[in-house]
Design an enzyme around this catalytic site. Sequence first.
Site, mmCIF file in Angstrom:
data_model
loop_
_atom_site.group_PDB
_atom_site.id
_atom_site.type_symbol
_atom_site.label_atom_id
_atom_site.label_comp_id
_atom_site.label_asym_id
_atom_site.label_seq_id
_atom_site.Cartn_x
_atom_site.Cartn_y
_atom_site.Cartn_z
ATOM 1 N N ARG A 89 0.825 -1.201 0.000
ATOM 2 C CA ARG A 89 0.000 0.000 0.000
ATOM 3 C C ARG A 89 0.864 1.257 0.000
ATOM 4 N NH1 ARG A 89 -4.911 -2.169 2.789
ATOM 5 N NH2 ARG A 89 -6.460 -0.547 2.979
ATOM 6 N N ARG A 142 -21.597 -0.512 2.978
ATOM 7 C CA ARG A 142 -21.032 -1.836 3.305
ATOM 8 C C ARG A 142 -21.436 -2.299 4.705
ATOM 9 N NH1 ARG A 142 -14.908 -3.202 1.798
ATOM 10 N NH2 ARG A 142 -14.312 -1.654 3.353
HETATM 11 P P1 AMP Z 1 -8.435 -2.950 4.550
HETATM 12 O O1 AMP Z 1 -9.296 -4.004 5.160
HETATM 13 O O2 AMP Z 1 -7.506 -3.508 3.503
HETATM 14 O O3 AMP Z 1 -9.234 -1.765 4.046
HETATM 15 O O4 AMP Z 1 -7.483 -2.386 5.717
HETATM 16 C C1 AMP Z 1 -8.026 -1.807 6.874
HETATM 17 C C2 AMP Z 1 -6.982 -0.955 7.553
HETATM 18 O O5 AMP Z 1 -5.856 -1.777 7.942
HETATM 19 C C3 AMP Z 1 -6.351 0.146 6.708
HETATM 20 O O6 AMP Z 1 -7.150 1.314 6.684
HETATM 21 C C4 AMP Z 1 -5.029 0.352 7.422
HETATM 22 O O7 AMP Z 1 -5.180 1.085 8.634
HETATM 23 C C5 AMP Z 1 -4.642 -1.066 7.800
HETATM 24 N N1 AMP Z 1 -3.848 -1.729 6.717
HETATM 25 C C6 AMP Z 1 -4.203 -2.821 5.974
HETATM 26 N N2 AMP Z 1 -3.245 -3.132 5.080
HETATM 27 C C7 AMP Z 1 -2.256 -2.210 5.266
HETATM 28 C C8 AMP Z 1 -1.004 -1.969 4.637
HETATM 29 N N3 AMP Z 1 -0.565 -2.746 3.617
HETATM 30 N N4 AMP Z 1 -0.253 -0.942 5.077
HETATM 31 C C9 AMP Z 1 -0.666 -0.153 6.090
HETATM 32 N N5 AMP Z 1 -1.841 -0.303 6.721
HETATM 33 C C10 AMP Z 1 -2.645 -1.325 6.312
#
Ligand code: AMP
Length: 241
Positions: free
Chosen positions: A109, A150
């Site tokens: 990310r 969602r």
């Molecule tokens: P997601 O379910 O992929 O939308 O992730 C939820 C939250 O987890 C994000 O808003 C970040 O706070 C954290 N997160 C997930 N993947 C990453 C990543 N690769 N790098 C940094 N934070 C992450």
Amino acid sequence: MVVSTSSAGTSGSMADTQKAIGPIVLLGPPGAGKGTQAKRIAEHYGVPQVSTGDILRANVASGTELGKKAKAIMESGNLVPDELLFGMVAERVKQPDAARGYILDGFPRTLAQAEWLDKFLQNQQDAPLPPVVADIQVSYNELLGRLTGRRTCPTCGRIYNVHLSPPKVDELCDVDGSKLVTRKDDEESVIAERLKAYERQTAPLTGYYQSSGRLHVLDGSRPIDEVTAQAFKVLEQARKK
Ligand code: AMP
């Protein structure tokens, strides 16, 4: 540290579930459908979906050290520091179920994460296939509608959208009848923060992968099955080379 795995969706043929597909990276803003598509691709090829968001949420839920550090950052819609992610991802993708490949959903990310991933893969003993990178593109307004609608089942993890794919009975899971919940980071003020974080830190990744000729674009505004079909096509072509 808790390492969660999940997969569901379309089943592949015997050949699909035996071939090495290597790492697949799904890029795209929050709400683009990465999780949904990752589950389908994972099921089709019989490889795990590695969602850093899911692994982090599992760590928060069970109160691990990692979870304690990540909780407040996640609830604010910001990104967890890279250092917390690297060990977690390395440990997950070295598990035996990821030997033929895996779908990275939500990682990398940041540019630093993408560079780390390239180095990590190069340093692995039996040189794995290079990652296939698919960017799921969706317009900003459509993302907002998807994210505010969602709802998730806290019991089975199934995802609904009150506008686009509502449950049969209002706010209850079709599978187990649990009361659906809104993820804390799907609340409106947090959504804006997450989309900003995406623009600032994650959107530049498309340039990184494009310049090395590894970027494949999927039209994420199409119906779910069509996006899956686009993904399979990209993967088949990329792995033929
Ligand atoms: P997601 O379910 O992929 O939308 O992730 C939820 C939250 O987890 C994000 O808003 C970040 O706070 C954290 N997160 C997930 N993947 C990453 C990543 N690769 N790098 C940094 N934070 C992450």
